[in-house]
Design a protein around this motif. Sequence first.
Motif, mmCIF file in Angstrom:
data_model
loop_
_atom_site.group_PDB
_atom_site.id
_atom_site.type_symbol
_atom_site.label_atom_id
_atom_site.label_comp_id
_atom_site.label_asym_id
_atom_site.label_seq_id
_atom_site.Cartn_x
_atom_site.Cartn_y
_atom_site.Cartn_z
ATOM 1 N N LYS A 48 41.775 31.518 42.970
ATOM 2 C CA LYS A 48 43.156 31.231 42.555
ATOM 3 C C LYS A 48 44.126 31.553 43.687
ATOM 4 N N MET A 49 43.932 32.684 44.360
ATOM 5 C CA MET A 49 44.810 33.072 45.447
ATOM 6 C C MET A 49 44.753 32.050 46.580
ATOM 7 N N THR A 50 43.570 31.541 46.857
ATOM 8 C CA THR A 50 43.411 30.550 47.917
ATOM 9 C C THR A 50 44.179 29.277 47.585
ATOM 10 N N ARG A 51 44.179 28.900 46.311
ATOM 11 C CA ARG A 51 44.899 27.688 45.885
ATOM 12 C C ARG A 51 46.409 27.879 45.896
ATOM 13 N N THR A 52 46.889 29.041 45.437
ATOM 14 C CA THR A 52 48.328 29.211 45.246
ATOM 15 C C THR A 52 49.015 30.006 46.348
ATOM 16 N N LYS B 62 52.983 37.396 42.397
ATOM 17 C CA LYS B 62 54.184 37.320 41.551
ATOM 18 C C LYS B 62 53.822 36.926 40.127
ATOM 19 N N GLU B 63 52.871 36.005 39.966
ATOM 20 C CA GLU B 63 52.412 35.604 38.630
ATOM 21 C C GLU B 63 51.722 36.761 37.914
ATOM 22 N N LEU B 64 50.839 37.426 38.636
ATOM 23 C CA LEU B 64 50.034 38.484 38.018
ATOM 24 C C LEU B 64 50.872 39.665 37.543
ATOM 25 N N VAL B 65 51.802 40.105 38.367
ATOM 26 C CA VAL B 65 52.510 41.343 38.021
ATOM 27 C C VAL B 65 53.453 41.191 36.835
ATOM 28 N N VAL B 66 53.857 39.979 36.531
ATOM 29 C CA VAL B 66 54.721 39.787 35.363
ATOM 30 C C VAL B 66 53.942 39.364 34.126
#
Length: 102
Positions: free
Chosen positions: A32-36, A43-47
């Motif tokens: 997922k990190m490689t794609r985004t 930022k997505e994960l922490v919220v």
Amino acid sequence: MTELEAQFELAVREACTKAGNLGYFPSYFLQKMTRTGAVTYAKELVVSGELQTGLRRLAQLKALDLSIEHLVARVPRFASLFTKDQREAAEWRLKQIEALRR
């Protein structure tokens, strides 16, 4: 990608390698990190309202310093990549998982 964003991504990849050395292989996270991109995904994960499996696994391994939340909330050189709310959300998540481990 800025130099600081590249440093953040490198720090995340190094944390993933260290986690792998402990027996936790965050393959979905890396895909997922490689794609985004590391910053966008962080930022997505922490919220996110839920405490992901990966964060729980790092807590079990007593390796929360390898979590994305740690990098966002507790590593000063990356602070400017995130808003105050994002850093506070990451810190809240760390405190929640730490409380569950007690």
